[in-house]
Design a protein around this motif. Structure first.
Motif, PDB file in Angstrom:
ATOM      1  N   LYS A  63     -60.453 -63.164  15.577  1.00 36.21           N
ATOM      2  CA  LYS A  63     -61.734 -63.992  16.208  1.00 36.21           C
ATOM      3  C   LYS A  63     -61.482 -64.930  17.396  1.00 36.21           C
ATOM      4  O   LYS A  63     -62.502 -64.815  18.153  1.00 36.21           O
ATOM      5  CB  LYS A  63     -62.402 -64.671  15.029  1.00 36.21           C
ATOM      6  N   ASP A  64     -60.116 -65.212  17.411  1.00 31.40           N
ATOM      7  CA  ASP A  64     -59.958 -65.972  18.821  1.00 31.40           C
ATOM      8  C   ASP A  64     -59.533 -65.119  19.914  1.00 31.40           C
ATOM      9  O   ASP A  64     -59.107 -65.584  21.055  1.00 31.40           O
ATOM     10  CB  ASP A  64     -58.898 -67.002  18.302  1.00 31.40           C
ATOM     11  N   GLY A  65     -59.456 -63.805  19.689  1.00 29.33           N
ATOM     12  CA  GLY A  65     -59.453 -63.039  20.864  1.00 29.33           C
ATOM     13  C   GLY A  65     -57.895 -62.532  20.847  1.00 29.33           C
ATOM     14  O   GLY A  65     -57.497 -61.768  21.732  1.00 29.33           O
ATOM     15  N   SER A  66     -56.831 -63.007  19.936  1.00 33.50           N
ATOM     16  CA  SER A  66     -55.548 -62.733  19.952  1.00 33.50           C
ATOM     17  C   SER A  66     -55.454 -61.102  19.473  1.00 33.50           C
ATOM     18  O   SER A  66     -56.577 -60.741  18.481  1.00 33.50           O
ATOM     19  CB  SER A  66     -54.848 -63.484  19.104  1.00 33.50           C
ATOM     20  N   VAL A  67     -54.807 -60.520  20.097  1.00 32.28           N
ATOM     21  CA  VAL A  67     -54.455 -59.036  19.746  1.00 32.28           C
ATOM     22  C   VAL A  67     -53.358 -58.974  18.814  1.00 32.28           C
ATOM     23  O   VAL A  67     -52.006 -59.328  18.837  1.00 32.28           O
ATOM     24  CB  VAL A  67     -54.042 -58.244  21.201  1.00 32.28           C
ATOM     25  N   GLN A  68     -53.475 -58.043  17.529  1.00 32.70           N
ATOM     26  CA  GLN A  68     -52.487 -57.849  16.510  1.00 32.70           C
ATOM     27  C   GLN A  68     -52.275 -56.167  16.409  1.00 32.70           C
ATOM     28  O   GLN A  68     -52.925 -55.422  16.341  1.00 32.70           O
ATOM     29  CB  GLN A  68     -52.975 -58.295  15.394  1.00 32.70           C
ATOM     30  N   LEU A  69     -50.906 -55.680  16.730  1.00 34.35           N
ATOM     31  CA  LEU A  69     -50.607 -54.495  16.484  1.00 34.35           C
ATOM     32  C   LEU A  69     -50.389 -54.104  15.090  1.00 34.35           C
ATOM     33  O   LEU A  69     -49.585 -54.869  14.435  1.00 34.35           O
ATOM     34  CB  LEU A  69     -49.139 -54.191  17.304  1.00 34.35           C
ATOM     35  N   ILE A  70     -51.251 -53.088  14.509  1.00 36.07           N
ATOM     36  CA  ILE A  70     -51.187 -52.887  13.170  1.00 36.07           C
ATOM     37  C   ILE A  70     -50.364 -51.629  12.791  1.00 36.07           C
ATOM     38  O   ILE A  70     -49.895 -51.600  11.864  1.00 36.07           O
ATOM     39  CB  ILE A  70     -52.526 -52.833  12.403  1.00 36.07           C
ATOM     40  N   MET A  71     -50.100 -50.674  13.995  1.00 33.89           N
ATOM     41  CA  MET A  71     -49.454 -49.172  13.699  1.00 33.89           C
ATOM     42  C   MET A  71     -49.193 -48.818  14.980  1.00 33.89           C
ATOM     43  O   MET A  71     -50.137 -48.776  15.873  1.00 33.89           O
ATOM     44  CB  MET A  71     -50.272 -48.488  12.713  1.00 33.89           C
ATOM     45  N   THR A  72     -48.288 -47.931  14.894  1.00 34.17           N
ATOM     46  CA  THR A  72     -47.747 -47.024  15.903  1.00 34.17           C
ATOM     47  C   THR A  72     -47.176 -45.582  15.532  1.00 34.17           C
ATOM     48  O   THR A  72     -46.551 -45.476  14.654  1.00 34.17           O
ATOM     49  CB  THR A  72     -46.562 -47.606  16.733  1.00 34.17           C
ATOM     50  N   ASN A  73     -48.098 -44.520  16.298  1.00 37.15           N
ATOM     51  CA  ASN A  73     -47.755 -43.239  16.004  1.00 37.15           C
ATOM     52  C   ASN A  73     -47.085 -42.547  17.156  1.00 37.15           C
ATOM     53  O   ASN A  73     -47.578 -43.011  18.184  1.00 37.15           O
ATOM     54  CB  ASN A  73     -48.966 -42.352  15.353  1.00 37.15           C
ATOM     55  N   SER A  74     -46.102 -41.811  16.924  1.00 42.85           N
ATOM     56  CA  SER A  74     -45.352 -41.233  18.256  1.00 42.85           C
ATOM     57  C   SER A  74     -44.845 -39.856  17.802  1.00 42.85           C
ATOM     58  O   SER A  74     -44.352 -39.590  16.989  1.00 42.85           O
ATOM     59  CB  SER A  74     -44.466 -42.044  18.887  1.00 42.85           C
ATOM     60  N   ASN A  75     -45.090 -38.818  18.723  1.00 45.42           N
ATOM     61  CA  ASN A  75     -44.341 -37.644  18.343  1.00 45.42           C
ATOM     62  C   ASN A  75     -43.345 -37.329  19.800  1.00 45.42           C
ATOM     63  O   ASN A  75     -42.844 -36.166  19.819  1.00 45.42           O
ATOM     64  CB  ASN A  75     -45.247 -36.283  18.648  1.00 45.42           C
ATOM     65  N   GLY A  76     -43.035 -38.496  20.321  1.00 45.20           N
ATOM     66  CA  GLY A  76     -41.787 -38.286  21.406  1.00 45.20           C
ATOM     67  C   GLY A  76     -40.475 -38.507  20.712  1.00 45.20           C
ATOM     68  O   GLY A  76     -40.255 -38.772  19.407  1.00 45.20           O
ATOM     69  N   PRO A  77     -39.725 -38.258  21.568  1.00 46.00           N
ATOM     70  CA  PRO A  77     -38.160 -38.102  21.176  1.00 46.00           C
ATOM     71  C   PRO A  77     -37.651 -39.620  20.887  1.00 46.00           C
ATOM     72  O   PRO A  77     -38.101 -40.512  21.447  1.00 46.00           O
ATOM     73  CB  PRO A  77     -37.169 -37.573  22.297  1.00 46.00           C
ATOM     74  N   THR A  78     -37.116 -39.772  19.422  1.00 45.90           N
ATOM     75  CA  THR A  78     -36.604 -41.238  19.161  1.00 45.90           C
ATOM     76  C   THR A  78     -35.052 -41.250  18.905  1.00 45.90           C
ATOM     77  O   THR A  78     -34.623 -40.090  18.621  1.00 45.90           O
ATOM     78  CB  THR A  78     -37.324 -41.440  17.956  1.00 45.90           C
ATOM     79  N   THR A  79     -34.611 -42.205  18.814  1.00 48.59           N
ATOM     80  CA  THR A  79     -32.947 -42.096  18.531  1.00 48.59           C
ATOM     81  C   THR A  79     -32.980 -42.387  16.941  1.00 48.59           C
ATOM     82  O   THR A  79     -33.576 -42.945  16.349  1.00 48.59           O
ATOM     83  CB  THR A  79     -32.417 -43.547  18.708  1.00 48.59           C
ATOM     84  N   PRO A  80     -32.102 -41.114  16.402  1.00 49.01           N
ATOM     85  CA  PRO A  80     -32.157 -41.041  14.806  1.00 49.01           C
ATOM     86  C   PRO A  80     -31.576 -42.383  14.214  1.00 49.01           C
ATOM     87  O   PRO A  80     -30.749 -42.939  14.569  1.00 49.01           O
ATOM     88  CB  PRO A  80     -31.121 -39.848  14.586  1.00 49.01           C
ATOM     89  N   GLY A  81     -32.350 -42.909  13.057  1.00 50.79           N
ATOM     90  CA  GLY A  81     -32.242 -43.957  12.299  1.00 50.79           C
ATOM     91  C   GLY A  81     -32.606 -45.175  13.054  1.00 50.79           C
ATOM     92  O   GLY A  81     -32.298 -46.143  12.589  1.00 50.79           O
ATOM     93  N   GLN A  82     -33.401 -45.135  14.069  1.00 53.79           N
ATOM     94  CA  GLN A  82     -33.799 -46.394  14.811  1.00 53.79           C
ATOM     95  C   GLN A  82     -35.273 -46.631  14.588  1.00 53.79           C
ATOM     96  O   GLN A  82     -36.132 -45.565  14.861  1.00 53.79           O
ATOM     97  CB  GLN A  82     -33.476 -46.209  16.354  1.00 53.79           C
TER      98      GLN A  82
END
Length: 319
Positions: free
Chosen positions: A177-196
């Motif tokens: 309500k004060d305008g602050s932004v909150q990240l709640i989830m991230t999805n990605s199908n890009g390459p990632t470092t295993p175990g990271q």
């Protein structure tokens, strides 16, 4: 005949003055009501696509920069454009949300075009902004967004990996309500470092009794950090099941409701999570539908073991 010409000239001057007043470039200052009237009324769900950014907009429809600074903010494009770069602003839409209203603006510079979502309270006071779309000359990477009827913002970024393959990253946000932004989830199908795993609350304090990282395999973690007071805590949960076929991710602020129990309830949906802490462990389960933050065939549930925190080794003096 001369009187007729003078009359026409006077009408033209008056019309020009009214036009300037409407656009805030002359005469009396533009009111906020006039300013918001330049934006097309819209409704949720809303989508801002890359195509809407690349479409050429007539310069005559540009907002006066002074009005943007006065009714919104003078730091709208800060960090996105060169310091002395000339940027033109164009109104897109105004949308009424549940707790606040939104305005979307297109900013056009020399090498890139960006879209911004501005948050305003119900009285029209500017609160914050989020860059929600962008296209850069010579760069095939694009960013765009959608806002659903629950006011959840999904920011999508497509990155071209090869001529025939691209990676998609989706960040989901809620706005307080004060305008602050909150990240709640991230999805990605890009390459990632295993175990990271990227943990957005990793650097926050962990002095409270149950604060720490609890794991169940390499890609499953419940991260607990200190809250604003002893009765609250911050958390981040991410898991991957069935060889990555079903994933979930959620973050937020929970509350301790007993000595070793905690609870989270999402303000924007029916999603809820129960936390049961014990010595070196935490068990979680859904107490509401959290389908917006996970796959259809998996749930936020299971037991997690607390990881031992690495101790900092202090060098002795003189060595």
């Amino acid at each position: 005949m001369k009187r007729y010409l003078l009359l026409l000239l006077a009408i033209g001057v008056l019309a020009a003055c009214k036009s300037k007043k409407k656009h805030g470039t002359g005469g009396e200052p533009m009111t906020f009501e006039d300013f918001q009237a330049l934006f097309v009324p819209g409704a949720l769900p809303y989508k801002l696509s890359p195509d809407s950014l690349t479409q050429k907009t007539a310069d005559s429809l540009a907002l006066d920069t002074a009005d943007v600074h006065r009714f919104l903010t003078n730091t709208l494009t800060k960090g996105d454009f060169a310091r002395n770069e000339k940027v033109k602003f164009f109104p897109l839409q105004r949308i009424a949300g549940n707790d606040m209203n939104y305005m979307t603006i297109k900013a056009v510079g020399r090498t890139q075009t960006a879209g911004y979502l501005c948050f305003l309270d119900k009285k029209g006071k500017y609160l914050n902004r989020l860059r929600i779309a962008s296209t850069v000359s010579g760069d095939e990477n694009v960013t765009y967004t959608t806002i659903d009827t629950r006011n959840v913002i999904k920011l999508s970024t497509e990155k071209q990996l090869t001529a025939s393959r691209s990676a998609l990253k989706e960040d989901f946000y809620t706005i307080n309500k004060d305008g602050s932004v909150q990240l709640i989830m991230t999805n990605s199908n890009g390459p990632t470092t295993p175990g990271q795993i990227f943990n957005p609350i990793d650097t926050l304090p962990r002095k409270q009794k149950f604060s720490g990282d609890y794991t169940s395999g390499e890609m499953n973690i419940v991260s607990i950090r200190d809250g604003d007071d002893p009765k609250t805590f911050q958390f981040f949960i991410t898991f991957s099941k069935d060889n990555g076929a079903c994933k979930g991710e959620l973050s937020g602020k929970g509350r301790y409701i007993a000595g070793n129990r905690g609870e989270y309830k999402d303000k924007e949906s029916s999603c809820g999570i129960s936390f049961q802490f014990s010595t070196g462990r935490v068990a979680i389960r859904e107490i509401g539908g959290c389908g917006a933050y996970r796959g259809v065939k998996c749930f936020f549930e299971g037991g997690f073991v607390k990881k031992a925190e690495k101790k900092k080794v202090e060098k002795k003096k003189g060595k």
